[in-house]
Design a protein around this motif. Structure first.
Motif, PDB file in Angstrom:
ATOM      1  N   PHE B  89       0.849  -1.201   0.000  1.00  0.00           N
ATOM      2  CA  PHE B  89       0.000   0.000   0.000  1.00  0.00           C
ATOM      3  C   PHE B  89       0.881   1.247   0.000  1.00  0.00           C
ATOM      4  CE2 PHE B  89      -2.392   3.307   2.368  1.00  0.00           C
ATOM      5  CZ  PHE B  89      -3.388   3.502   1.421  1.00  0.00           C
ATOM      6  N   GLN B  90       0.797   1.986  -1.104  1.00  0.00           N
ATOM      7  CA  GLN B  90       1.688   3.124  -1.288  1.00  0.00           C
ATOM      8  C   GLN B  90       1.102   4.439  -0.818  1.00  0.00           C
ATOM      9  OE1 GLN B  90       4.852   2.806  -2.574  1.00  0.00           O
ATOM     10  NE2 GLN B  90       4.469   0.604  -2.424  1.00  0.00           N
ATOM     11  N   GLY B  91      -0.182   4.428  -0.478  1.00  0.00           N
ATOM     12  CA  GLY B  91      -0.804   5.676  -0.046  1.00  0.00           C
ATOM     13  C   GLY B  91      -1.215   6.569  -1.205  1.00  0.00           C
ATOM     14  N   ASN B  92      -1.249   6.002  -2.419  1.00  0.00           N
ATOM     15  CA  ASN B  92      -1.687   6.814  -3.561  1.00  0.00           C
ATOM     16  C   ASN B  92      -3.206   6.985  -3.585  1.00  0.00           C
ATOM     17  OD1 ASN B  92       0.951   7.064  -4.506  1.00  0.00           O
ATOM     18  ND2 ASN B  92       0.834   5.080  -5.529  1.00  0.00           N
ATOM     19  N   SER B  93      -3.891   6.046  -2.963  1.00  0.00           N
ATOM     20  CA  SER B  93      -5.336   6.180  -2.822  1.00  0.00           C
ATOM     21  C   SER B  93      -5.642   6.085  -1.334  1.00  0.00           C
ATOM     22  CB  SER B  93      -6.063   5.062  -3.577  1.00  0.00           C
ATOM     23  OG  SER B  93      -5.735   3.802  -3.015  1.00  0.00           O
ATOM     24  N   LYS B  94      -6.912   6.326  -0.994  1.00  0.00           N
ATOM     25  CA  LYS B  94      -7.282   6.176   0.413  1.00  0.00           C
ATOM     26  C   LYS B  94      -7.151   4.712   0.815  1.00  0.00           C
ATOM     27  CE  LYS B  94     -10.780   9.801   0.719  1.00  0.00           C
ATOM     28  NZ  LYS B  94     -12.233  10.025   0.782  1.00  0.00           N
ATOM     29  N   PHE B  95      -6.824   4.472   2.062  1.00  0.00           N
ATOM     30  CA  PHE B  95      -6.738   3.096   2.551  1.00  0.00           C
ATOM     31  C   PHE B  95      -8.091   2.397   2.380  1.00  0.00           C
ATOM     32  CE2 PHE B  95      -6.792  -0.085   6.034  1.00  0.00           C
ATOM     33  CZ  PHE B  95      -5.714  -0.854   5.619  1.00  0.00           C
ATOM     34  N   SER B  96      -9.183   3.137   2.642  1.00  0.00           N
ATOM     35  CA  SER B  96     -10.514   2.533   2.532  1.00  0.00           C
ATOM     36  C   SER B  96     -10.812   2.110   1.100  1.00  0.00           C
ATOM     37  CB  SER B  96     -11.579   3.507   3.029  1.00  0.00           C
ATOM     38  OG  SER B  96     -11.495   4.726   2.324  1.00  0.00           O
ATOM     39  N   THR B  97     -10.382   2.917   0.127  1.00  0.00           N
ATOM     40  CA  THR B  97     -10.615   2.552  -1.276  1.00  0.00           C
ATOM     41  C   THR B  97      -9.839   1.289  -1.630  1.00  0.00           C
ATOM     42  OG1 THR B  97     -10.859   4.896  -1.807  1.00  0.00           O
ATOM     43  CG2 THR B  97     -10.526   3.411  -3.653  1.00  0.00           C
ATOM     44  N   TRP B  98      -8.614   1.208  -1.108  1.00  0.00           N
ATOM     45  CA  TRP B  98      -7.790   0.021  -1.325  1.00  0.00           C
ATOM     46  C   TRP B  98      -8.476  -1.213  -0.736  1.00  0.00           C
ATOM     47  CZ3 TRP B  98      -4.046  -2.684   2.046  1.00  0.00           C
ATOM     48  CH2 TRP B  98      -3.096  -3.419   1.345  1.00  0.00           C
ATOM     49  N   LEU B 180     -18.946   6.445  -1.625  1.00  0.00           N
ATOM     50  CA  LEU B 180     -17.671   6.736  -2.290  1.00  0.00           C
ATOM     51  C   LEU B 180     -17.936   7.746  -3.403  1.00  0.00           C
ATOM     52  CD1 LEU B 180     -16.865   4.015  -0.848  1.00  0.00           C
ATOM     53  CD2 LEU B 180     -15.468   3.531  -2.853  1.00  0.00           C
ATOM     54  N   SER B 181     -16.941   8.550  -3.731  1.00  0.00           N
ATOM     55  CA  SER B 181     -17.100   9.453  -4.869  1.00  0.00           C
ATOM     56  C   SER B 181     -17.063   8.633  -6.160  1.00  0.00           C
ATOM     57  CB  SER B 181     -15.970  10.479  -4.891  1.00  0.00           C
ATOM     58  OG  SER B 181     -14.755   9.848  -5.229  1.00  0.00           O
ATOM     59  N   THR B 182     -17.476   9.264  -7.244  1.00  0.00           N
ATOM     60  CA  THR B 182     -17.431   8.573  -8.537  1.00  0.00           C
ATOM     61  C   THR B 182     -16.002   8.136  -8.847  1.00  0.00           C
ATOM     62  OG1 THR B 182     -19.258   9.950  -9.294  1.00  0.00           O
ATOM     63  CG2 THR B 182     -18.006   8.811 -10.994  1.00  0.00           C
ATOM     64  N   GLU B 183     -15.045   8.998  -8.561  1.00  0.00           N
ATOM     65  CA  GLU B 183     -13.639   8.681  -8.846  1.00  0.00           C
ATOM     66  C   GLU B 183     -13.149   7.528  -7.971  1.00  0.00           C
ATOM     67  OE1 GLU B 183     -14.908  11.668  -8.361  1.00  0.00           O
ATOM     68  OE2 GLU B 183     -14.672  12.547 -10.361  1.00  0.00           O
ATOM     69  N   GLU B 184     -13.546   7.531  -6.697  1.00  0.00           N
ATOM     70  CA  GLU B 184     -13.138   6.435  -5.804  1.00  0.00           C
ATOM     71  C   GLU B 184     -13.772   5.118  -6.243  1.00  0.00           C
ATOM     72  OE1 GLU B 184     -12.632   9.074  -1.694  1.00  0.00           O
ATOM     73  OE2 GLU B 184     -14.537   8.132  -2.191  1.00  0.00           O
ATOM     74  N   THR B 185     -15.041   5.194  -6.661  1.00  0.00           N
ATOM     75  CA  THR B 185     -15.724   3.983  -7.138  1.00  0.00           C
ATOM     76  C   THR B 185     -15.014   3.437  -8.370  1.00  0.00           C
ATOM     77  OG1 THR B 185     -17.822   4.843  -6.293  1.00  0.00           O
ATOM     78  CG2 THR B 185     -17.946   3.057  -7.897  1.00  0.00           C
ATOM     79  N   ALA B 186     -14.656   4.348  -9.281  1.00  0.00           N
ATOM     80  CA  ALA B 186     -13.941   3.918 -10.492  1.00  0.00           C
ATOM     81  C   ALA B 186     -12.614   3.270 -10.118  1.00  0.00           C
ATOM     82  CB  ALA B 186     -13.713   5.127 -11.405  1.00  0.00           C
ATOM     83  N   ALA B 187     -11.895   3.873  -9.170  1.00  0.00           N
ATOM     84  CA  ALA B 187     -10.601   3.321  -8.763  1.00  0.00           C
ATOM     85  C   ALA B 187     -10.765   1.956  -8.103  1.00  0.00           C
ATOM     86  CB  ALA B 187      -9.902   4.291  -7.808  1.00  0.00           C
ATOM     87  N   ALA B 188     -11.798   1.833  -7.267  1.00  0.00           N
ATOM     88  CA  ALA B 188     -12.009   0.569  -6.558  1.00  0.00           C
ATOM     89  C   ALA B 188     -12.394  -0.556  -7.504  1.00  0.00           C
ATOM     90  CB  ALA B 188     -13.090   0.749  -5.491  1.00  0.00           C
TER      91      ALA B 188
END
Lengths: 86, 222
Positions: B89-98, B180-188
């Motif tokens: 986990f690099q911290g590029n996204s939120k831990f929760s999204t990961w 989650l935001s749209t961007e977070e959902t897309a990332a997840a």
């Protein structure tokens, strides 16, 4: 703007991300089309009812049991030498 | 591996993080500090992360699999896998999204096992517009949920969302239930933002159509 075009903008409209140049058109369509007005109102209620209601229970007993099981598995790896848990 | 002093960029559309705290340009996420401590072997730090997100992970898994036993197993597996992969986990996204991304993958894998003859993916059944075109234009009662007991309402919501294809159900769960935001959902989910928006629209419209059967104003009696 017709109903199909309006529906294609619905997600952005709900999320407050609609292009300002389109917002007036969207509002004009909503003011003139009762069907789309109902769709907006009931879709918003759909989201609200799912957000507000606990469709699935997550009792404290289950939360505690799952967390204990997770921590036991993690400790079994030997990577958590520090045992200062709650 | 030492954690880099990563800062979390402020998202103007979503200034509040999932843990409920304001995220600023200069503030190191509390989750990242917990992750760093957990990497160093601090059991309490990792347990705190589990405590913070176990409810979200359980609900996400249950919404996708529609099976309580599977959701319990998945919740355990998600946190155990996260623990094993903490160094990744690099911290590029939120831990929760990961975490959510791991949960979605585990949930879809579980669905695949259960339906061994069928492929189940985030793309399943999303190519059809069936059920996404509004047909029911009845207005709903002002507070329709008040016509049902809490248990009845929960059953209606479970039955209704269970009828959605997994691809729609997952997007709706992350975006509209877990917020989650749209961007977070897309990332997840490993999807593009337009793909998330398209699926979210169809999921919302299909659910609306199905709920309308229960919540519509009964004109004959009013």
């Amino acid at each position: 703007m017709n109903c199909t075009e309006f529906l294609s903008k619905l997600t952005d409209y709900f999320d407050g991300q609609i292009d300002p140049s389109l917002l007036a058109e969207v509002k004009a369509h909503l003011g003139a089309c009762h069907h789309c007005e109902v769709v907006v109102d009931t879709t918003r209620k759909t989201i609200d009812v799912y957000r507000g209601a606990a469709a699935y229970e997550f009792p404290q007993e289950l939360a505690d049991r799952l967390r204990a099981a997770v921590m036991e598995r993690c400790r079994a790896t030997g990577k958590l030498p520090d045992i200062k848990t709650k | 591996m030492a954690l880099q002093t990563t800062t979390v960029a402020k998202d103007p559309q979503h200034p509040i993080d999932l843990a409920g705290g304001a995220v600023t340009q200069t503030e190191v996420s509390p989750d990242l500090m917990l992750v760093e401590r957990a990497r160093a072997g601090d059991s309490a730090a990792f347990e705190q992360l589990v405590l913070q997100y176990e409810r979200q992970i359980f609900r996400t898994a249950l919404h996708i699999t529609q099976n309580r036993e599977d959701a319990e197993d998945i919740t355990q597996d998600v946190f155990f896998k996260a623990f094993q992969k903490l160094n990744q986990f690099q911290g590029n996204s939120k831990f929760s999204t990961w975490l959510v991304r791991i949960a979605v993958n585990e949930s879809l894998m579980r669905l695949r096992k259960r339906r061994s003859s069928k492929t189940v993916s985030i793309d399943q059944d999303v190519e059809t517009d069936g059920g996404s075109i509004p047909r029911d234009f009845a207005e709903w009662r002002p507070n329709p949920e008040q016509n049902y007991s809490q248990a009845q309402l929960a059953e209606i919501l479970r039955r209704t969302i269970a009828g959605l294809p997994p691809g729609f159900r997952t997007v709706f769960t992350l975006r509209d239930i877990e917020n989650l935001s749209t961007e977070e959902t897309a990332a997840a989910l490993g999807l593009s933002v337009p793909a998330v928006k398209s699926r979210l629209l169809r999921a919302r419209l299909q659910l609306r159509e199905r709920l309308s059967r229960y919540f519509r104003r009964n004109e004959a009696s009013e």
